[in-house]
Motif scaffolding. Sequence first.
Motif, PDB file in Angstrom:
ATOM      1  N   LEU A  68       5.164  11.587  32.347  1.00  0.00           N
ATOM      2  CA  LEU A  68       3.774  11.140  32.220  1.00  0.00           C
ATOM      3  C   LEU A  68       2.921  12.243  31.623  1.00  0.00           C
ATOM      4  CD1 LEU A  68       3.558   9.666  35.827  1.00  0.00           C
ATOM      5  CD2 LEU A  68       3.689   8.322  33.724  1.00  0.00           C
ATOM      6  N   PRO A  69       1.685  11.945  31.236  1.00  0.00           N
ATOM      7  CA  PRO A  69       0.758  13.040  30.960  1.00  0.00           C
ATOM      8  C   PRO A  69       0.703  13.960  32.189  1.00  0.00           C
ATOM      9  CG  PRO A  69      -0.186  10.958  30.255  1.00  0.00           C
ATOM     10  CD  PRO A  69       1.067  10.621  31.009  1.00  0.00           C
ATOM     11  N   PRO A  70       0.732  15.273  31.979  1.00  0.00           N
ATOM     12  CA  PRO A  70       0.952  16.192  33.104  1.00  0.00           C
ATOM     13  C   PRO A  70      -0.088  16.118  34.214  1.00  0.00           C
ATOM     14  CG  PRO A  70       0.345  17.371  31.102  1.00  0.00           C
ATOM     15  CD  PRO A  70       0.647  15.977  30.698  1.00  0.00           C
ATOM     16  N   GLN A  71      -1.294  15.620  33.927  1.00  0.00           N
ATOM     17  CA  GLN A  71      -2.298  15.534  34.986  1.00  0.00           C
ATOM     18  C   GLN A  71      -1.899  14.528  36.068  1.00  0.00           C
ATOM     19  OE1 GLN A  71      -2.751  14.837  31.753  1.00  0.00           O
ATOM     20  NE2 GLN A  71      -4.231  13.170  31.401  1.00  0.00           N
ATOM     21  N   TYR A  72      -0.900  13.683  35.788  1.00  0.00           N
ATOM     22  CA  TYR A  72      -0.460  12.692  36.774  1.00  0.00           C
ATOM     23  C   TYR A  72       0.846  13.090  37.473  1.00  0.00           C
ATOM     24  CZ  TYR A  72      -3.761   9.815  34.153  1.00  0.00           C
ATOM     25  OH  TYR A  72      -4.889   9.336  33.529  1.00  0.00           O
ATOM     26  N   LYS A  91       7.975  18.903  32.669  1.00  0.00           N
ATOM     27  CA  LYS A  91       7.085  20.063  32.686  1.00  0.00           C
ATOM     28  C   LYS A  91       5.761  19.706  32.019  1.00  0.00           C
ATOM     29  CE  LYS A  91       7.330  20.915  28.162  1.00  0.00           C
ATOM     30  NZ  LYS A  91       6.159  20.906  27.276  1.00  0.00           N
ATOM     31  N   PRO A  92       4.658  20.341  32.413  1.00  0.00           N
ATOM     32  CA  PRO A  92       4.557  21.148  33.619  1.00  0.00           C
ATOM     33  C   PRO A  92       4.479  20.256  34.853  1.00  0.00           C
ATOM     34  CG  PRO A  92       2.414  21.022  32.559  1.00  0.00           C
ATOM     35  CD  PRO A  92       3.386  20.315  31.651  1.00  0.00           C
ATOM     36  N   ILE A  93       4.910  20.784  35.991  1.00  0.00           N
ATOM     37  CA  ILE A  93       4.946  20.002  37.221  1.00  0.00           C
ATOM     38  C   ILE A  93       3.554  19.535  37.626  1.00  0.00           C
ATOM     39  CG2 ILE A  93       4.787  22.093  38.631  1.00  0.00           C
ATOM     40  CD1 ILE A  93       6.518  20.729  40.715  1.00  0.00           C
ATOM     41  N   ALA A  94       2.526  20.269  37.224  1.00  0.00           N
ATOM     42  CA  ALA A  94       1.127  19.937  37.529  1.00  0.00           C
ATOM     43  C   ALA A  94       0.243  20.784  36.623  1.00  0.00           C
ATOM     44  CB  ALA A  94       0.824  20.211  39.000  1.00  0.00           C
ATOM     45  N   LEU A  95      -1.054  20.580  36.738  1.00  0.00           N
ATOM     46  CA  LEU A  95      -1.988  21.395  35.961  1.00  0.00           C
ATOM     47  C   LEU A  95      -2.647  22.482  36.801  1.00  0.00           C
ATOM     48  CD1 LEU A  95      -3.700  18.788  33.601  1.00  0.00           C
ATOM     49  CD2 LEU A  95      -1.796  20.340  33.122  1.00  0.00           C
ATOM     50  N   ILE A 114      13.186  17.665  44.436  1.00  0.00           N
ATOM     51  CA  ILE A 114      12.236  17.719  43.328  1.00  0.00           C
ATOM     52  C   ILE A 114      12.802  18.714  42.321  1.00  0.00           C
ATOM     53  CG2 ILE A 114      10.736  19.457  44.457  1.00  0.00           C
ATOM     54  CD1 ILE A 114       8.375  18.042  42.965  1.00  0.00           C
ATOM     55  N   MET A 115      13.065  18.218  41.145  1.00  0.00           N
ATOM     56  CA  MET A 115      13.614  19.018  40.049  1.00  0.00           C
ATOM     57  C   MET A 115      12.625  18.958  38.896  1.00  0.00           C
ATOM     58  SD  MET A 115      17.325  18.511  38.216  1.00  0.00           S
ATOM     59  CE  MET A 115      17.593  19.012  36.512  1.00  0.00           C
ATOM     60  N   VAL A 116      12.497  20.048  38.162  1.00  0.00           N
ATOM     61  CA  VAL A 116      11.507  20.122  37.086  1.00  0.00           C
ATOM     62  C   VAL A 116      12.230  20.209  35.743  1.00  0.00           C
ATOM     63  CG1 VAL A 116       9.479  21.339  36.216  1.00  0.00           C
ATOM     64  CG2 VAL A 116       9.915  21.226  38.680  1.00  0.00           C
ATOM     65  N   GLY A 117      11.700  19.513  34.742  1.00  0.00           N
ATOM     66  CA  GLY A 117      12.366  19.368  33.450  1.00  0.00           C
ATOM     67  C   GLY A 117      12.242  20.557  32.533  1.00  0.00           C
ATOM     68  N   ASP A 163       1.699  23.565  26.625  1.00  0.00           N
ATOM     69  CA  ASP A 163       2.657  22.595  26.095  1.00  0.00           C
ATOM     70  C   ASP A 163       3.989  23.243  25.759  1.00  0.00           C
ATOM     71  OD1 ASP A 163       3.515  20.052  25.132  1.00  0.00           O
ATOM     72  OD2 ASP A 163       3.186  20.766  23.098  1.00  0.00           O
ATOM     73  N   LEU A 164       3.976  24.434  25.180  1.00  0.00           N
ATOM     74  CA  LEU A 164       5.192  25.028  24.636  1.00  0.00           C
ATOM     75  C   LEU A 164       5.808  26.119  25.500  1.00  0.00           C
ATOM     76  CD1 LEU A 164       4.007  25.319  20.920  1.00  0.00           C
ATOM     77  CD2 LEU A 164       5.523  23.583  21.892  1.00  0.00           C
TER      78      LEU A 164
END
Length: 317
Positions: A68-72, A91-95, A114-117, A163-164
């Motif tokens: 999703l867009p990271p804010q969600y 990624k990112p897991i949150a803002l 919980i795994m992060v991409g 983003d990068l």
Amino acid sequence: MKPRIAVLGCGYWGSNHIRTLKSLGVLAAVSDANEARAEGFASEHDCVAISPEALFEHDDIDAIVLALPPQYHAEYAIRAMQAGKDVLVEKPIALTVDDAERAVAVARETGRIIMVGHVLRFHPAFEKLKELIDKGDLGEIRYIHSHRLGLGKFHTENDALWDLAPHDLSMILALTGVAPEEVRGEGAALLDHLSDFAHLHMRFPGGLRSHLFTSRLNPYRERRLTVVGDKAMAVFDDVEPWGRKLAVYRHAVWHDSGHWAFTTNEPTYVDVEEGMPLTRELQHFIDCIETRKEPRTTGEEAIEVLRILTAGSVTHG
């Protein structure tokens, strides 16, 4: 029985997850706020389309990939885990660090994964690079620098750093095994108020230094991670073909009669098993669901990535 996995978010990166999970035989459902888009993917990949609100209530879904867009990300990861589902969140897991910490706390409370991409951690060339470092082939690591440059993509919420840089920060943290003591950031915004160019300078315990440069307004594409040790140097260059993605340089530098002397050597290209990082990442997620082992790319590491991003962010008027 294989886990039944749904993908929430059918955009560019979500579509890659959908195709890959289908190939691994575990795609059960797709979901998107755009109902027609979800239905299209469901039809193409022979699975069901479920609305985002209904997805969490489905007992026949074991895990959810959030693209999703990271804010969600944090909000939906928490909802999924509280509904008894394991989560791979892009990624990112949150803002914010606070939101990321809340998500990781819920994972502990619920016993969910919980795994992060941070997908490049599963790149065969990076895995081989880490193996060389762990074996001491490069000696003591003194400096790490990464360049991730290109044209686009442009986001209204994320600058070039957010983003990068998460991919490279995840790799750098994996190689150092420790968080930086000092982070300094520089940025330049050309299109609007968000940085299109960003530098991070980091100092780690023991004197190791690291530098990261990201740009989304660069005329050429560069995806390069360089590690400088006191025995040898190595370069992981993802733009190169498979036979040249990982190079080791055994240059020598020494002090001789009050002067510095050095020799240069041609690179040695390390054999790397070919494989798609996303496929390997999702297979790892499946293994974690089945065995309940901790993922390689944990929520705790993602929090540290966010701390570095936050400390290195530059605000433009």
